[in-house]
Design a protein around this motif. Structure first.
Motif, PDB file in Angstrom:
ATOM      1  N   VAL A  12       0.864  -1.181   0.000  1.00 23.29           N
ATOM      2  CA  VAL A  12       0.000   0.000   0.000  1.00 23.29           C
ATOM      3  C   VAL A  12       0.900   1.231   0.000  1.00 23.29           C
ATOM      4  O   VAL A  12       1.815   1.341   0.817  1.00 23.29           O
ATOM      5  CB  VAL A  12      -0.981   0.010   1.194  1.00 23.29           C
ATOM      6  N   TYR A  42      -1.731  -1.382  -3.955  1.00 20.98           N
ATOM      7  CA  TYR A  42      -2.805  -0.395  -3.827  1.00 20.98           C
ATOM      8  C   TYR A  42      -2.168   0.982  -3.757  1.00 20.98           C
ATOM      9  O   TYR A  42      -1.570   1.349  -2.754  1.00 20.98           O
ATOM     10  CB  TYR A  42      -3.631  -0.682  -2.570  1.00 20.98           C
ATOM     11  N   MET A  55      -6.664  -5.529  -0.945  1.00 19.87           N
ATOM     12  CA  MET A  55      -5.928  -5.305   0.292  1.00 19.87           C
ATOM     13  C   MET A  55      -6.706  -5.850   1.492  1.00 19.87           C
ATOM     14  O   MET A  55      -6.133  -6.521   2.364  1.00 19.87           O
ATOM     15  CB  MET A  55      -5.642  -3.817   0.479  1.00 19.87           C
TER      16      MET A  55
END
Length: 282
Positions: free
Chosen positions: A110, A129, A202
């Motif tokens: 992320v 992400y 995620m």
């Protein structure tokens, strides 16, 4: 064995034992790779010195959020930026060492970085992400609809045609639905189209490794970061088997709640990942 070696050995053991690795990354990683969004440095002067003098541009981030006089000038800036940091990008040692640290472990990334370097270095795009969007996609500037379009091939053509900070008018992209301006799919206003698919992946990763041995590896994220750092520390607190490792230059922050399961590494990110990858190979 000194304290540094002991800490690296402990961290390496946590990584070896881990079921998966969650990587969080922000500006500190980009800076290590030579991309400093906030700096009026030599790299900025070499790439954008003409626009700095013409428009008073102060840094890359200033250009990303600028109200350009025309679409030709807006895309002149963006195409030059994307060509340099994406079109001409080659895997850096810090990314190569990060891949060695991850090894064969399952992972998810992320990041608030938008230049797509993780994907360009071979990390699975389905495991990334980019929470504030990325430079290689674009959307309707007024968000008349929620489709995101690829932009890289177009911006490469723009960069080749750009002169004095402008692209030809016939290359300016227009929304295929409303005919209005397009913009790079990056956080900048309330019109950003959220990447719900990556967010869902995620969350599925979190569910898969709930209660298991999860290493949270945080790269170049300052203490004020509420977008990534705060949720990662919260996740570390909720997961009894998690280990939290934060790497940052000159600023290490770990909440008291997770201090016993955490490691802070203050120093050059590239050097730390290199050393850690070497310890893991022993």
């Amino acid at each position: 064995m000194n304290d540094k070696d002991m800490k690296f050995n402990e961290i390496a053991e946590k990584i070896r034992e881990a079921d998966a690795i969650l990587i969080g990354a922000s500006n500190g990683l980009s800076i290590t790779e030579g991309l400093h969004l906030f700096a009026d440095n030599q790299a900025f002067e070499e790439l954008f010195g003409d626009l700095k003098r013409k428009y008073g541009l102060q840094c890359i981030l200033h250009g990303m959020g600028a109200h350009w006089p025309s679409e030709e000038e807006k895309w002149g800036f963006w195409s030059r930026l994307i060509h340099h940091y994406c079109g001409e990008y080659k895997e850096t040692p810090v990314m190569a060492d990060l891949k060695r640290v991850v090894g064969e472990k399952d992972y998810f990334i992320v990041t608030s970085n938008g230049e797509c370097h993780f994907e360009m270095c071979g990390f699975d795009p389905g495991k990334i992400y980019e929470i504030e969007g990325n430079w290689l996609t674009m959307q309707c500037a007024s968000r008349c609809h929620d489709t995101v379009y690829p932009s890289f091939e177009l911006t490469e053509k723009m960069a080749a045609a750009e002169r004095d900070g402008r692209i030809p008018s016939d290359m300016v992209p227009r929304c295929p639905v409303c005919g209005g301006p397009m913009q790079i799919h990056m956080e900048g206003d309330r019109n950003l189209i959220p990447d719900t698919a990556s967010k869902s992946r995620m969350e599925a990763f979190f569910q898969k490794y709930h209660g298991k041995k999860l290493v949270i590896l945080e790269l170049g994220i300052g203490w004020r970061n509420q977008l990534i750092k705060a949720p990662l520390m919260s996740l570390a607190a909720q997961e009894p088997e998690a280990a939290y490792i934060t790497v940052n230059l000159g600023e290490i922050y770990i909440s008291d709640e997770i201090r016993e399961k955490s490691y802070g590494l203050d120093g050059d990110l590239a050097a730390i990942l290199r050393d850690l990858s070497e310890v893991l190979r022993r």
